[in-house]
Design a protein around this motif. Structure first.
Motif, PDB file in Angstrom:
ATOM      1  N   CYS A  85       0.860  -1.191   0.000  1.00 13.27           N
ATOM      2  CA  CYS A  85       0.000   0.000   0.000  1.00 13.27           C
ATOM      3  C   CYS A  85       0.888   1.229   0.000  1.00 13.27           C
ATOM      4  CB  CYS A  85      -0.861   0.050   1.263  1.00 13.27           C
ATOM      5  SG  CYS A  85      -2.301  -0.985   1.237  1.00 13.27           S
ATOM      6  N   ARG A  86       0.348   2.318  -0.463  1.00 13.14           N
ATOM      7  CA  ARG A  86       1.074   3.585  -0.357  1.00 13.14           C
ATOM      8  C   ARG A  86       1.330   3.883   1.116  1.00 13.14           C
ATOM      9  NH1 ARG A  86       2.721   5.934  -4.806  1.00 13.14           N
ATOM     10  NH2 ARG A  86       1.371   5.780  -6.601  1.00 13.14           N
ATOM     11  N   ASN A  87       2.501   4.433   1.377  1.00 13.04           N
ATOM     12  CA  ASN A  87       2.883   4.876   2.712  1.00 13.04           C
ATOM     13  C   ASN A  87       3.080   3.728   3.702  1.00 13.04           C
ATOM     14  OD1 ASN A  87       3.669   6.928   4.444  1.00 13.04           O
ATOM     15  ND2 ASN A  87       1.613   7.251   5.223  1.00 13.04           N
ATOM     16  N   PHE A  88       3.258   2.513   3.201  1.00 11.49           N
ATOM     17  CA  PHE A  88       3.519   1.358   4.060  1.00 11.49           C
ATOM     18  C   PHE A  88       4.982   0.950   3.940  1.00 11.49           C
ATOM     19  CE2 PHE A  88      -0.775   0.897   5.001  1.00 11.49           C
ATOM     20  CZ  PHE A  88      -1.046  -0.252   5.734  1.00 11.49           C
ATOM     21  N   PHE A  89       5.606   0.686   5.080  1.00  8.45           N
ATOM     22  CA  PHE A  89       6.933   0.082   5.115  1.00  8.45           C
ATOM     23  C   PHE A  89       6.763  -1.424   5.235  1.00  8.45           C
ATOM     24  CE2 PHE A  89      10.101  -1.954   7.830  1.00  8.45           C
ATOM     25  CZ  PHE A  89      11.229  -1.784   7.043  1.00  8.45           C
ATOM     26  N   GLY A  90       7.590  -2.162   4.522  1.00 11.45           N
ATOM     27  CA  GLY A  90       7.616  -3.612   4.629  1.00 11.45           C
ATOM     28  C   GLY A  90       7.272  -4.255   3.304  1.00 11.45           C
ATOM     29  N   PRO A  91       7.650  -5.509   3.178  1.00  9.70           N
ATOM     30  CA  PRO A  91       8.281  -6.367   4.173  1.00  9.70           C
ATOM     31  C   PRO A  91       9.771  -6.071   4.326  1.00  9.70           C
ATOM     32  CG  PRO A  91       8.053  -7.579   2.124  1.00  9.70           C
ATOM     33  CD  PRO A  91       7.397  -6.237   1.916  1.00  9.70           C
ATOM     34  N   THR A  92      10.334  -6.661   5.360  1.00  5.98           N
ATOM     35  CA  THR A  92      11.762  -6.516   5.625  1.00  5.98           C
ATOM     36  C   THR A  92      12.264  -7.758   6.340  1.00  5.98           C
ATOM     37  OG1 THR A  92      13.439  -5.039   6.553  1.00  5.98           O
ATOM     38  CG2 THR A  92      11.447  -5.369   7.862  1.00  5.98           C
ATOM     39  N   ALA A 123       4.572   7.279   8.511  1.00  5.88           N
ATOM     40  CA  ALA A 123       4.474   6.049   7.723  1.00  5.88           C
ATOM     41  C   ALA A 123       3.806   4.971   8.564  1.00  5.88           C
ATOM     42  CB  ALA A 123       5.857   5.582   7.277  1.00  5.88           C
ATOM     43  N   ILE A 124       3.278   3.987   7.877  1.00 10.21           N
ATOM     44  CA  ILE A 124       2.658   2.838   8.530  1.00 10.21           C
ATOM     45  C   ILE A 124       3.568   1.632   8.328  1.00 10.21           C
ATOM     46  CG2 ILE A 124       0.683   1.263   8.500  1.00 10.21           C
ATOM     47  CD1 ILE A 124      -0.939   3.734   7.435  1.00 10.21           C
ATOM     48  N   ILE A 125       3.804   0.934   9.410  1.00  8.84           N
ATOM     49  CA  ILE A 125       4.526  -0.337   9.346  1.00  8.84           C
ATOM     50  C   ILE A 125       3.439  -1.399   9.435  1.00  8.84           C
ATOM     51  CG2 ILE A 125       6.300  -1.794  10.363  1.00  8.84           C
ATOM     52  CD1 ILE A 125       7.438   0.794  11.671  1.00  8.84           C
ATOM     53  N   GLY A 126       3.232  -2.109   8.351  1.00  6.63           N
ATOM     54  CA  GLY A 126       2.094  -3.017   8.264  1.00  6.63           C
ATOM     55  C   GLY A 126       2.355  -4.402   8.821  1.00  6.63           C
ATOM     56  N   GLY A 127       1.356  -4.940   9.511  1.00  6.59           N
ATOM     57  CA  GLY A 127       1.414  -6.315  10.001  1.00  6.59           C
ATOM     58  C   GLY A 127       2.677  -6.617  10.781  1.00  6.59           C
ATOM     59  N   VAL A 128       2.926  -5.829  11.802  1.00  4.77           N
ATOM     60  CA  VAL A 128       4.192  -5.874  12.540  1.00  4.77           C
ATOM     61  C   VAL A 128       4.380  -7.180  13.299  1.00  4.77           C
ATOM     62  CG1 VAL A 128       5.445  -4.794  14.438  1.00  4.77           C
ATOM     63  CG2 VAL A 128       4.279  -3.390  12.757  1.00  4.77           C
ATOM     64  N   ALA A 140       7.949   3.945  16.885  1.00  7.07           N
ATOM     65  CA  ALA A 140       6.650   3.571  16.317  1.00  7.07           C
ATOM     66  C   ALA A 140       5.675   3.197  17.433  1.00  7.07           C
ATOM     67  CB  ALA A 140       6.815   2.403  15.353  1.00  7.07           C
ATOM     68  N   VAL A 141       4.402   3.485  17.193  1.00  9.77           N
ATOM     69  CA  VAL A 141       3.350   3.153  18.157  1.00  9.77           C
ATOM     70  C   VAL A 141       2.290   2.303  17.464  1.00  9.77           C
ATOM     71  CG1 VAL A 141       3.713   5.198  19.592  1.00  9.77           C
ATOM     72  CG2 VAL A 141       2.101   5.303  17.689  1.00  9.77           C
ATOM     73  N   LEU A 142       1.711   1.399  18.241  1.00  8.89           N
ATOM     74  CA  LEU A 142       0.657   0.548  17.699  1.00  8.89           C
ATOM     75  C   LEU A 142      -0.560   1.383  17.318  1.00  8.89           C
ATOM     76  CD1 LEU A 142       0.857  -2.515  20.093  1.00  8.89           C
ATOM     77  CD2 LEU A 142       1.272  -2.527  17.625  1.00  8.89           C
ATOM     78  N   ILE A 143      -1.183   1.025  16.220  1.00  8.11           N
ATOM     79  CA  ILE A 143      -2.416   1.670  15.782  1.00  8.11           C
ATOM     80  C   ILE A 143      -3.574   0.828  16.319  1.00  8.11           C
ATOM     81  CG2 ILE A 143      -3.819   2.365  13.809  1.00  8.11           C
ATOM     82  CD1 ILE A 143      -1.189   2.600  12.194  1.00  8.11           C
ATOM     83  N   PRO A 144      -4.415   1.413  17.167  1.00 10.11           N
ATOM     84  CA  PRO A 144      -5.534   0.645  17.731  1.00 10.11           C
ATOM     85  C   PRO A 144      -6.448   0.088  16.634  1.00 10.11           C
ATOM     86  CG  PRO A 144      -5.300   2.769  18.838  1.00 10.11           C
ATOM     87  CD  PRO A 144      -4.390   2.791  17.642  1.00 10.11           C
ATOM     88  N   ASP A 145      -6.967  -1.094  16.880  1.00 12.19           N
ATOM     89  CA  ASP A 145      -7.930  -1.742  15.980  1.00 12.19           C
ATOM     90  C   ASP A 145      -7.407  -1.897  14.554  1.00 12.19           C
ATOM     91  OD1 ASP A 145      -9.846  -1.893  18.073  1.00 12.19           O
ATOM     92  OD2 ASP A 145     -10.403   0.198  17.678  1.00 12.19           O
ATOM     93  N   SER A 146      -6.114  -2.116  14.406  1.00 11.02           N
ATOM     94  CA  SER A 146      -5.531  -2.241  13.060  1.00 11.02           C
ATOM     95  C   SER A 146      -5.335  -3.691  12.627  1.00 11.02           C
ATOM     96  CB  SER A 146      -4.201  -1.492  12.988  1.00 11.02           C
ATOM     97  OG  SER A 146      -3.268  -2.027  13.902  1.00 11.02           O
ATOM     98  N   THR A 147      -5.827  -4.618  13.405  1.00  8.13           N
ATOM     99  CA  THR A 147      -5.731  -6.033  13.036  1.00  8.13           C
ATOM    100  C   THR A 147      -7.068  -6.483  12.475  1.00  8.13           C
ATOM    101  OG1 THR A 147      -4.145  -6.412  14.799  1.00  8.13           O
ATOM    102  CG2 THR A 147      -5.232  -8.349  13.922  1.00  8.13           C
ATOM    103  N   PRO A 148      -7.168  -7.083  11.334  1.00  7.94           N
ATOM    104  CA  PRO A 148      -6.098  -7.549  10.457  1.00  7.94           C
ATOM    105  C   PRO A 148      -5.632  -6.507   9.453  1.00  7.94           C
ATOM    106  CG  PRO A 148      -8.170  -8.338   9.607  1.00  7.94           C
ATOM    107  CD  PRO A 148      -8.474  -7.552  10.869  1.00  7.94           C
TER     108      PRO A 148
END
Length: 157
Positions: A85-92, A123-128, A140-148
């Protein structure tokens, strides 16, 4: 796995780490278009088909949105951004035998710096996976309710 949010306004310095790694023969650099097939094979052999697909996407940009860590002309780690996605970091990832040397930290910061240069402030780090690593390394801080998150309704492989 949850997503995390990171400010790109105050990223840590990594120049000393880059030089230290270089002295050990480890080079951190942006991938080149002509390395696409080598990167894909590495991803399939070492990581997963899904990550190989995401890394492929990195090569659709100019310059490619993937940084590599290399040692003796072999890939030992990578960091991607803007692939899923735009503005997403990963995978790494960093090969297990090279972990603990700061390679992942440099790859992360290099990618985030590139995202900042694109004009992003956050930026968003996805699926950490390693929450503590991202929190400690770049605040970085967890984004509430971001799962899945974006990883829903995935096609079966």
């Amino acid at each position: 796995m949850a997503d995390m949010l990171v400010s790109l306004l105050k990223l840590p310095e990594v120049e000393d780490d880059v030089e230290r790694l270089r002295a050990e023969g480890i080079i951190i650099r942006r991938a080149r278009a002509l390395e696409r097939s080598v990167v894909r094979r590495y991803m399939l052999d070492r990581w997963s088909e899904t990550w190989a697909d995401e890394a492929d996407m990195a090569f659709s940009f100019q310059p490619p949105s993937i940084f590599l860590a290399t040692h003796e002309k072999k890939i030992i780690g990578f960091g991607c951004y803007e692939c899923t996605c735009r503005n997403f970091f990963g995978p790494t990832g960093v090969n297990e035998e090279y972990r603990g040397r700061g390679i992942g930290r440099v790859l992360l910061v290099q990618c985030l710096m590139a995202m900042r240069e694109m004009g992003y402030a956050y930026a968003i780090i996805g699926g950490v996976g390693p929450v503590e690593f991202y929190s400690r390394t770049v605040g970085a801080v967890l984004i509430p309710d971001s799962t899945p998150g974006i990883y829903t309704d995935m096609l079966e492989r």
